[in-house]
Design a protein around this motif. Structure first.
Motif, PDB file in Angstrom:
ATOM      1  N   ASN A 241      68.572  39.498  60.674  1.00 21.83           N
ATOM      2  CA  ASN A 241      69.370  39.401  61.901  1.00 21.83           C
ATOM      3  C   ASN A 241      70.238  38.133  61.873  1.00 21.83           C
ATOM      4  O   ASN A 241      69.803  37.079  61.414  1.00 21.83           O
TER       5      ASN A 241
ATOM      6  N   SER B  73      74.810  35.920  68.384  1.00 23.53           N
ATOM      7  CA  SER B  73      74.563  37.321  68.030  1.00 23.53           C
ATOM      8  C   SER B  73      75.745  38.001  67.346  1.00 23.53           C
ATOM      9  O   SER B  73      75.694  39.194  67.084  1.00 23.53           O
TER      10      SER B  73
ATOM     11  N   ASP C 264      72.088  45.258  63.240  1.00 19.66           N
ATOM     12  CA  ASP C 264      71.040  44.497  63.926  1.00 19.66           C
ATOM     13  C   ASP C 264      70.195  43.679  62.959  1.00 19.66           C
ATOM     14  O   ASP C 264      69.791  42.564  63.284  1.00 19.66           O
TER      15      ASP C 264
END
Length: 198
Positions: free
Chosen positions: A92, A136, A163
């Motif tokens: 991630n 993110s 992801d």
């Protein structure tokens, strides 16, 4: 005997005695200022010819060559060359960021301000430093770091692919020109993967 004639005679004697003991006076380009030649034949009277003149000319030539060489070295700017290596990892993007930041000890702008105080803005305006994050999604960190004993500007760009997948691009500027750039990049990649436990 008049005083000016006496002074001239003493000066002439001192010049001749000085020249007889090879203590001539030379200009910066090697020309003898106290050497006398026969005005009719041109043969040297109080010196052994142009040996010292040739030596001075050679020294002058060597000095010019040395200066030119040094200038050439100095003007071949010691700017390091940048190199890149890119790869993806099954991790991630936020985890990649945290682990790379810890491994290479990158500092956020607030950490820089805390450590450097009034000099923080100078540090952050240097090419060697960059810190830009979009949690993110995207992380960009650059600073001067030590890797394999070589001071190197190391730039990481980490982007989300999925992801649990991230792309990493490392741009690096090793300060030592003798470094094998390809091997150095591979060792940066290995260090990164090891920090990510993969």
């Amino acid at each position: 005997m008049k005083l000016p004639t006496l002074i001239f005679s003493l000066a002439l004697v001192s010049i001749v005695s000085g020249c007889a003991s090879n203590q001539h006076i030379y200009s910066s380009d090697g020309k003898c200022l106290t050497c006398w030649n026969n005005p009719v034949t041109g043969d040297p009277i109080n010196h052994d010819g142009n040996t010292r003149q040739q030596q001075a000319a050679q020294e002058f030539q060597m000095e010019q060559t040395s200066t030119t060489d040094n200038t050439a070295v100095n003007t071949s700017a010691n700017k390091p060359t940048n190199h890149k290596i890119a790869f993806t990892v099954p991790v991630n993007v936020d985890v990649v960021f945290m682990k790379i930041k810890r491994e290479f000890e990158y500092q956020s702008t607030s950490e820089i301000q805390q450590e450097f105080g009034s000099l923080a803005s100078t540090k952050m305006q240097n090419f060697e430093y960059h810190y830009d994050i979009m949690p993110s999604m995207y992380y960009h960190m650059r600073d001067t770091r030590m890797h394999n004993g070589v001071i190197t500007v190391i730039d990481f760009r980490v982007e989300k692919v999925a992801d649990k997948e991230s792309s990493i691009e490392i741009t690096y500027w090793p300060q030592a020109k003798s470094v094998n750039a390809i091997q150095f990049g591979e060792s940066l990649k290995d260090r990164t993967r090891k920090a990510l436990n993969i």
